[in-house]
Design a protein around this motif. Structure first.
Motif, PDB file in Angstrom:
ATOM      1  N   ARG A  69     -44.303 -20.004 -25.250  1.00  0.00           N
ATOM      2  CA  ARG A  69     -42.992 -20.206 -24.927  1.00  0.00           C
ATOM      3  C   ARG A  69     -42.759 -21.119 -23.732  1.00  0.00           C
ATOM      4  O   ARG A  69     -43.263 -20.755 -22.671  1.00  0.00           O
ATOM      5  CB  ARG A  69     -42.322 -18.743 -24.689  1.00  0.00           C
ATOM      6  N   ILE A  70     -41.940 -22.099 -23.606  1.00  0.00           N
ATOM      7  CA  ILE A  70     -41.774 -22.979 -22.610  1.00  0.00           C
ATOM      8  C   ILE A  70     -40.356 -23.353 -22.620  1.00  0.00           C
ATOM      9  O   ILE A  70     -39.585 -23.470 -23.492  1.00  0.00           O
ATOM     10  CB  ILE A  70     -42.435 -24.269 -23.299  1.00  0.00           C
ATOM     11  N   ASP A  71     -40.012 -23.318 -21.164  1.00  0.00           N
ATOM     12  CA  ASP A  71     -38.759 -23.628 -20.580  1.00  0.00           C
ATOM     13  C   ASP A  71     -38.610 -25.400 -20.687  1.00  0.00           C
ATOM     14  O   ASP A  71     -39.061 -25.975 -19.655  1.00  0.00           O
ATOM     15  CB  ASP A  71     -38.292 -23.129 -19.038  1.00  0.00           C
ATOM     16  N   TRP A  72     -38.441 -25.832 -21.748  1.00  0.00           N
ATOM     17  CA  TRP A  72     -38.437 -27.574 -21.997  1.00  0.00           C
ATOM     18  C   TRP A  72     -37.587 -27.943 -20.936  1.00  0.00           C
ATOM     19  O   TRP A  72     -37.817 -29.260 -20.831  1.00  0.00           O
ATOM     20  CB  TRP A  72     -38.306 -27.918 -23.324  1.00  0.00           C
TER      21      TRP A  72
ATOM     22  N   GLY B  88     -41.120 -24.635 -29.377  1.00  0.00           N
ATOM     23  CA  GLY B  88     -41.513 -26.098 -29.866  1.00  0.00           C
ATOM     24  C   GLY B  88     -40.276 -27.057 -29.211  1.00  0.00           C
ATOM     25  O   GLY B  88     -39.250 -26.432 -28.910  1.00  0.00           O
ATOM     26  N   LEU B  89     -40.701 -28.237 -29.246  1.00  0.00           N
ATOM     27  CA  LEU B  89     -40.021 -29.328 -29.073  1.00  0.00           C
ATOM     28  C   LEU B  89     -39.700 -30.097 -30.051  1.00  0.00           C
ATOM     29  O   LEU B  89     -40.716 -30.696 -30.874  1.00  0.00           O
ATOM     30  CB  LEU B  89     -40.411 -30.025 -27.704  1.00  0.00           C
ATOM     31  N   PRO B  90     -38.583 -30.622 -30.418  1.00  0.00           N
ATOM     32  CA  PRO B  90     -38.160 -31.564 -31.785  1.00  0.00           C
ATOM     33  C   PRO B  90     -38.947 -32.680 -31.408  1.00  0.00           C
ATOM     34  O   PRO B  90     -38.904 -33.197 -30.326  1.00  0.00           O
ATOM     35  CB  PRO B  90     -36.848 -31.572 -31.669  1.00  0.00           C
TER      36      PRO B  90
ATOM     37  N   LEU C 250     -48.843 -30.171 -21.592  1.00  0.00           N
ATOM     38  CA  LEU C 250     -47.644 -30.187 -21.247  1.00  0.00           C
ATOM     39  C   LEU C 250     -47.344 -31.844 -20.939  1.00  0.00           C
ATOM     40  O   LEU C 250     -46.398 -32.217 -21.264  1.00  0.00           O
ATOM     41  CB  LEU C 250     -47.188 -29.524 -20.029  1.00  0.00           C
ATOM     42  N   ASP C 251     -48.339 -32.491 -20.365  1.00  0.00           N
ATOM     43  CA  ASP C 251     -48.401 -33.708 -20.161  1.00  0.00           C
ATOM     44  C   ASP C 251     -48.353 -34.589 -21.234  1.00  0.00           C
ATOM     45  O   ASP C 251     -47.495 -35.543 -21.485  1.00  0.00           O
ATOM     46  CB  ASP C 251     -49.392 -34.289 -19.198  1.00  0.00           C
ATOM     47  N   PHE C 252     -49.076 -34.239 -22.317  1.00  0.00           N
ATOM     48  CA  PHE C 252     -49.107 -34.756 -23.658  1.00  0.00           C
ATOM     49  C   PHE C 252     -47.626 -34.892 -24.223  1.00  0.00           C
ATOM     50  O   PHE C 252     -47.021 -35.684 -24.708  1.00  0.00           O
ATOM     51  CB  PHE C 252     -49.987 -34.279 -24.402  1.00  0.00           C
ATOM     52  N   LEU C 253     -47.047 -33.647 -24.351  1.00  0.00           N
ATOM     53  CA  LEU C 253     -45.655 -33.332 -24.951  1.00  0.00           C
ATOM     54  C   LEU C 253     -44.560 -34.149 -24.205  1.00  0.00           C
ATOM     55  O   LEU C 253     -43.615 -34.606 -24.847  1.00  0.00           O
ATOM     56  CB  LEU C 253     -45.255 -31.906 -25.060  1.00  0.00           C
ATOM     57  N   ALA C 254     -44.882 -34.171 -22.926  1.00  0.00           N
ATOM     58  CA  ALA C 254     -43.820 -35.165 -22.181  1.00  0.00           C
ATOM     59  C   ALA C 254     -43.758 -36.478 -22.598  1.00  0.00           C
ATOM     60  O   ALA C 254     -42.941 -36.976 -22.954  1.00  0.00           O
ATOM     61  CB  ALA C 254     -44.053 -34.878 -20.739  1.00  0.00           C
ATOM     62  N   LEU C 255     -44.933 -37.075 -22.892  1.00  0.00           N
ATOM     63  CA  LEU C 255     -45.062 -38.398 -23.146  1.00  0.00           C
ATOM     64  C   LEU C 255     -44.435 -38.433 -24.782  1.00  0.00           C
ATOM     65  O   LEU C 255     -43.723 -39.495 -24.936  1.00  0.00           O
ATOM     66  CB  LEU C 255     -46.581 -38.963 -23.140  1.00  0.00           C
TER      67      LEU C 255
END
Length: 353
Positions: free
Chosen positions: A100-103, A122-124, A276-281
């Motif tokens: 669970r992440i506070d995106w 998840g993040l779309p 997290l860094d990967f998903l941000a990119l």
């Protein structure tokens, strides 16, 4: 002297590289493979490694949640990041299989509002549409299938049909073939008798169905002529046409099943910071635009459209459809969260009979 100087220079260079090598790590990302996997590699993995030095190990799966469960339950994680359908993201999150992440701490929520916003975990990542697909050359000079009723009409359009080996999406298609308007499909499916109605409709076509389990398989079946038409996802169709010089057509007007593909972090990974860094990119505008170019799935980040030409934007499902689609809304999530496992088992039994 020259040898000594060269050796000294080499050792100095090696010493300079040591801090980067020590700092660099790796993560394993599981996606849907095939053309989608190639898009991930080009749009996300390579830029991420170039920026951070971290290596991305590629893996693929066909959305089997059992593979996530076994990794988390045993504590033997193979993956760090995983790409999931919207319902699988919701299910995996509820079961504690993904973090669970506070995106909102990492990306701007406004950029993802058009595709329904963040999941609990998840993040779309992209927006996909699936509908009726056929080869236009097969029907040159004659009538082509335009509706799901045509898809079911084996007398008028003889030959095998391709359908996804999954209850989700396939039951919705069956109801559209039975005359349910696309906007009402989830209401009918969730109502008493709706599931039975969908299975009865599938049973009518069953002798003529060739099931597929991956997007690449759906295209292989129609490109080789094993099926005369198929349910398939728009990005796979676009790639098949470009790489094979073919003229497959996707009939969005027949009624579509559409929604966001999500990306999430596996529960308990020791590489959460890198993930997290990967998903941000992977969620930033330019990489999202690059991914959309490779497979024609619409970016989840609204700012990505600014990095695409008008011609590129015109191929995306967001330009053909309303984003408030069959797979959006709480009714869809509630239905599949409450019934998904039971319907999957019923579907497997049905397909095997």
């Amino acid at each position: 002297m020259a040898v000594r100087n060269g050796l000294a220079a080499g050792l100095a260079l090696f010493a300079c590289l040591l801090p980067m090598a020590a700092a660099a790590g790796s993560i394993t990302v599981a996606n849907n493979g095939g053309a989608a996997g190639a898009g991930y590699r080009d749009a996300y993995y390579k830029p991420f490694t170039a920026k951070t030095g971290h290596v991305v190990v590629d893996d693929s799966f066909n959305q089997e949640l059992a593979k996530l469960r076994s990794q988390v339950e045993t504590g033997n994680l193979v993956w760090d990041v995983v790409s999931l359908t919207a319902i699988n993201e919701a299910t995996a999150c509820e079961e504690g299989l993904i973090e669970r992440i506070d995106w909102a701490r990492y990306v701007d929520p406004k950029d993802f509002a058009a595709v329904g916003g963040f999941g609990q975990c998840g993040l779309p990542n992209n927006f996909v549409s699936g509908s009726l697909v056929y080869d236009t050359k097969r029907y040159e000079g004659g009538e082509a299938p335009r509706t799901w009723a045509d898809f079911w009409d084996v007398k008028k359009f003889p030959g095998k049909r391709g359908l996804l080996y999954r209850a989700e999406q396939t039951l919705e298609v069956a109801l559209m073939a039975d005359g349910v308007p696309p906007a009402e499909v989830m209401t009918v499916l969730a109502a008493p008798g709706g599931v039975d109605r969908a299975f009865r409709k599938l049973a009518e076509l069953k002798p003529h169905i060739k099931w597929w389990k991956s997007g690449d398989e759906s295209m292989q079946n129609i490109l080789t002529g094993e099926v005369v038409m198929t349910f398939a996802w728009n990005g796979r169709v676009a790639i098949a046409n470009r790489t094979n010089n073919r003229a497959l057509k996707i009939e969005f007007g027949a009624g579509h099943v559409s929604g966001s593909q999500m990306i999430a972090i596996m529960k308990g990974t020791r590489k959460k910071d890198i993930a997290l860094d990967f998903l941000a990119l992977a969620s930033s505008p330019e990489p999202q635009a690059a991914f959309a170019r490779t497979i024609d799935y619409a970016p989840a980040n609204a700012k990505a459209y600014a990095f695409m030409s008008e011609a590129e934007r015109a191929t995306l499902p967001a330009n053909h459809l309303h984003l408030a689609s069959l797979q959006s809304g709480q009714l869809y999530l509630d239905f599949w969260l409450n019934n998904g496992d039971a319907l999957l088992q019923r579907f497997i039994t049905f397909a095997a009979q």
